[in-house]
Design a protein around this motif. Structure first.
Motif, mmCIF file in Angstrom:
data_model
loop_
_atom_site.group_PDB
_atom_site.id
_atom_site.type_symbol
_atom_site.label_atom_id
_atom_site.label_comp_id
_atom_site.label_asym_id
_atom_site.label_seq_id
_atom_site.Cartn_x
_atom_site.Cartn_y
_atom_site.Cartn_z
ATOM 1 N N LEU A 93 0.825 -1.209 0.000
ATOM 2 C CA LEU A 93 0.000 0.000 0.000
ATOM 3 C C LEU A 93 0.858 1.257 0.000
ATOM 4 O O LEU A 93 0.510 2.256 -0.649
ATOM 5 C CB LEU A 93 -0.919 -0.002 1.223
ATOM 6 C CG LEU A 93 -2.020 -1.065 1.263
ATOM 7 C CD1 LEU A 93 -2.751 -1.010 2.588
ATOM 8 C CD2 LEU A 93 -2.997 -0.882 0.108
ATOM 9 N N LEU A 94 1.975 1.215 0.709
ATOM 10 C CA LEU A 94 2.868 2.365 0.749
ATOM 11 C C LEU A 94 3.456 2.644 -0.630
ATOM 12 O O LEU A 94 3.519 3.792 -1.085
ATOM 13 C CB LEU A 94 3.982 2.120 1.761
ATOM 14 C CG LEU A 94 4.881 3.308 2.101
ATOM 15 C CD1 LEU A 94 4.109 4.341 2.908
ATOM 16 C CD2 LEU A 94 6.108 2.849 2.886
ATOM 17 N N VAL A 95 3.876 1.585 -1.315
ATOM 18 C CA VAL A 95 4.434 1.746 -2.663
ATOM 19 C C VAL A 95 3.360 2.224 -3.627
ATOM 20 O O VAL A 95 3.583 3.129 -4.440
ATOM 21 C CB VAL A 95 5.063 0.421 -3.139
ATOM 22 C CG1 VAL A 95 5.499 0.530 -4.593
ATOM 23 C CG2 VAL A 95 6.250 0.048 -2.266
ATOM 24 N N TRP A 96 2.169 1.634 -3.544
ATOM 25 C CA TRP A 96 1.093 2.023 -4.458
ATOM 26 C C TRP A 96 0.625 3.446 -4.179
ATOM 27 O O TRP A 96 0.294 4.193 -5.099
ATOM 28 C CB TRP A 96 -0.068 1.045 -4.338
ATOM 29 C CG TRP A 96 -1.109 1.243 -5.389
ATOM 30 C CD1 TRP A 96 -2.289 1.914 -5.270
ATOM 31 C CD2 TRP A 96 -1.048 0.787 -6.745
ATOM 32 N NE1 TRP A 96 -2.972 1.890 -6.446
ATOM 33 C CE2 TRP A 96 -2.233 1.204 -7.379
ATOM 34 C CE3 TRP A 96 -0.112 0.049 -7.475
ATOM 35 C CZ2 TRP A 96 -2.512 0.921 -8.710
ATOM 36 C CZ3 TRP A 96 -0.383 -0.229 -8.807
ATOM 37 C CH2 TRP A 96 -1.566 0.201 -9.415
ATOM 38 N N GLY A 97 0.592 3.833 -2.911
ATOM 39 C CA GLY A 97 0.160 5.183 -2.564
ATOM 40 C C GLY A 97 1.101 6.265 -3.041
ATOM 41 O O GLY A 97 0.694 7.425 -3.172
ATOM 42 N N SER A 98 2.361 5.924 -3.304
ATOM 43 C CA SER A 98 3.302 6.926 -3.800
ATOM 44 C C SER A 98 2.874 7.469 -5.160
ATOM 45 O O SER A 98 3.152 8.628 -5.482
ATOM 46 C CB SER A 98 4.709 6.321 -3.898
ATOM 47 O OG SER A 98 4.746 5.264 -4.853
ATOM 48 N N ARG A 99 2.174 6.673 -5.949
ATOM 49 C CA ARG A 99 1.713 7.127 -7.270
ATOM 50 C C ARG A 99 0.745 8.301 -7.117
ATOM 51 O O ARG A 99 0.873 9.328 -7.800
ATOM 52 C CB ARG A 99 1.042 5.977 -8.016
ATOM 53 C CG ARG A 99 1.966 4.804 -8.295
ATOM 54 C CD ARG A 99 1.190 3.571 -8.740
ATOM 55 N NE ARG A 99 0.459 3.789 -9.965
ATOM 56 C CZ ARG A 99 0.960 3.614 -11.189
ATOM 57 N NH1 ARG A 99 2.210 3.199 -11.321
ATOM 58 N NH2 ARG A 99 0.228 3.823 -12.263
ATOM 59 N N ILE A 100 -0.212 8.172 -6.211
ATOM 60 C CA ILE A 100 -1.217 9.216 -6.034
ATOM 61 C C ILE A 100 -0.613 10.455 -5.379
ATOM 62 O O ILE A 100 -0.849 11.593 -5.812
ATOM 63 C CB ILE A 100 -2.398 8.691 -5.205
ATOM 64 C CG1 ILE A 100 -3.035 7.488 -5.896
ATOM 65 C CG2 ILE A 100 -3.422 9.792 -4.983
ATOM 66 C CD1 ILE A 100 -3.549 7.767 -7.281
ATOM 67 N N SER A 101 0.174 10.262 -4.328
ATOM 68 C CA SER A 101 0.734 11.396 -3.615
ATOM 69 C C SER A 101 1.664 12.221 -4.504
ATOM 70 O O SER A 101 1.594 13.464 -4.512
ATOM 71 C CB SER A 101 1.484 10.904 -2.370
ATOM 72 O OG SER A 101 0.592 10.310 -1.455
ATOM 73 N N LEU A 102 2.527 11.568 -5.268
ATOM 74 C CA LEU A 102 3.433 12.298 -6.152
ATOM 75 C C LEU A 102 2.670 12.974 -7.287
ATOM 76 O O LEU A 102 2.976 14.117 -7.661
ATOM 77 C CB LEU A 102 4.483 11.350 -6.724
ATOM 78 C CG LEU A 102 5.527 10.820 -5.733
ATOM 79 C CD1 LEU A 102 6.421 9.794 -6.412
ATOM 80 C CD2 LEU A 102 6.360 11.952 -5.165
ATOM 81 N N LEU A 103 1.671 12.288 -7.839
ATOM 82 C CA LEU A 103 0.894 12.871 -8.941
ATOM 83 C C LEU A 103 0.129 14.104 -8.481
ATOM 84 O O LEU A 103 0.168 15.157 -9.138
ATOM 85 C CB LEU A 103 -0.070 11.820 -9.494
ATOM 86 C CG LEU A 103 -1.004 12.297 -10.620
ATOM 87 C CD1 LEU A 103 -0.189 12.662 -11.853
ATOM 88 C CD2 LEU A 103 -2.028 11.213 -10.960
ATOM 89 N N VAL A 104 -0.566 13.991 -7.354
ATOM 90 C CA VAL A 104 -1.328 15.128 -6.842
ATOM 91 C C VAL A 104 -0.396 16.281 -6.482
ATOM 92 O O VAL A 104 -0.675 17.450 -6.799
ATOM 93 C CB VAL A 104 -2.170 14.709 -5.622
ATOM 94 C CG1 VAL A 104 -2.805 15.924 -4.955
ATOM 95 C CG2 VAL A 104 -3.249 13.720 -6.035
ATOM 96 N N GLY A 105 0.724 15.987 -5.837
ATOM 97 C CA GLY A 105 1.658 17.038 -5.467
ATOM 98 C C GLY A 105 2.208 17.779 -6.669
ATOM 99 O O GLY A 105 2.281 19.014 -6.675
ATOM 100 N N LEU A 106 2.570 17.044 -7.718
ATOM 101 C CA LEU A 106 3.146 17.670 -8.909
ATOM 102 C C LEU A 106 2.106 18.503 -9.656
ATOM 103 O O LEU A 106 2.370 19.653 -10.024
ATOM 104 C CB LEU A 106 3.723 16.591 -9.823
ATOM 105 C CG LEU A 106 4.400 17.089 -11.104
ATOM 106 C CD1 LEU A 106 5.574 17.989 -10.769
ATOM 107 C CD2 LEU A 106 4.866 15.914 -11.958
#
Length: 304
Positions: A93-106
């Protein structure tokens, strides 16, 4: 080939050479900033994890049906970071959640900086009553707490990633607008701007051909700094239950841990990893932003 065509080709060739030399000079100077190199390496690691998540953990890691472990199972060989309240692997979940967090932040940072750049350049160029009105609007957004405005927008709109990106982007642009306006005023006070106006250069020509290239380094540095703030804001909104409930993000994991009572029950593996990930990425973007700022700003670079 006509003389004009030859001259145009020569000018384009010289422009490409100047760009290549500028890029090489930027890389050489950036490599001397150790903190920036560490931040860039950290970001590269997180981006690699995000891009390869479908291959390494699979898209079914977020499914609550058929979870592989017991709920709230501690770290073990099978689950290095334990499991969540549904029995899902927290490392996945931590690895998969990095996709959303980085995308939203950028995306939120790009939206914020784009709004700030447009407001700053136009206010610095046109001046007068238009600039006064734009700056008073900017001041109003500046004195209002960004998080409060973002929460208000996320509350009245539908819960989705687009809402989170919009809420962060439209509330965090005033600082960029003020910085860009100050740089625009400095650029437009130079003699070559007066010559361009005397030769018939219009507003669009002045802003896009002369002002924008000179404020781009500032915009680039501000973008890298804004990404970290946007990631923290996304995590905060998700932690408050205002994120998209259908996706997995680091802030969403923190919110799940809070709802489960991980703090009071001592389930540190549920709470600590997403918090450390948010802090690590935010710090990495900040280090990169400071390094880019020092490289692009010659006087600041000499001082350091």
């Amino acid at each position: 080939m006509t003389t004009e065509a030859v001259a145009g080709a020569t000018a384009r060739t010289l422009a490409r050479r100047r760009r290549r030399r500028a890029a090489a000079r930027f890389v050489r100077r950036y490599r001397t900033r150790r903190a920036g190199v560490v931040g860039l390496a950290t970001l590269a690691l997180f981006v690699l994890l995000a891009l390869t998540a479908p291959l390494t953990v699979g898209s079914d890691v977020a499914s609550v049906t058929g979870a592989p472990g017991r709920p709230l199972q501690g770290p073990s060989g099978a689950f290095p970071l334990g499991t969540d309240r549904f029995g899902r692997d927290l490392l996945g979940l931590l690895v998969w959640g990095s996709r959303i967090s980085l995308l939203v932040g950028l995306l939120a940072a790009v939206l914020s900086v784009a709004i700030g750049a447009v407001v700053g350049i136009t206010a610095g160029h046109f001046k007068g009553a238009f600039a006064t009105v734009m700056m008073r609007i900017t001041d109003w957004f500046l004195v209002m707490p960004t998080l409060v405005l973002a929460i208000a927008l996320a509350t009245v709109m539908s819960r989705s990633l687009g809402t989170v990106i919009l809420a962060i982007g439209v509330t965090s642009w005033p600082t960029t607008a003020r910085l860009v306006r100050a740089q625009t005023l400095a650029v437009e006070s130079r003699p070559y701007i007066e010559r361009a106006k005397a030769l018939g250069g219009g507003h669009w020509h002045i802003m896009t051909r002369h002002v924008l290239p000179n404020v781009l380094p500032l915009i680039l540095a501000q973008t890298t700094l804004m990404v970290s703030s946007s990631i923290l804001a996304e995590a905060t909104l998700a932690f408050l239950g205002l994120g998209d409930p259908t996706v997995v993000s680091w802030g969403g994991l923190l919110q799940d841990a809070r709802e489960t009572g991980a703090v009071s029950s001592g389930d540190w593996w549920y709470l600590a990893p997403p918090g450390i990930a948010v802090a690590g990425v935010a710090l990495a973007f900040t280090l990169c932003g400071r390094a880019v700022e020092s490289v692009l700003n010659t006087r600041l670079g000499v001082a350091r």
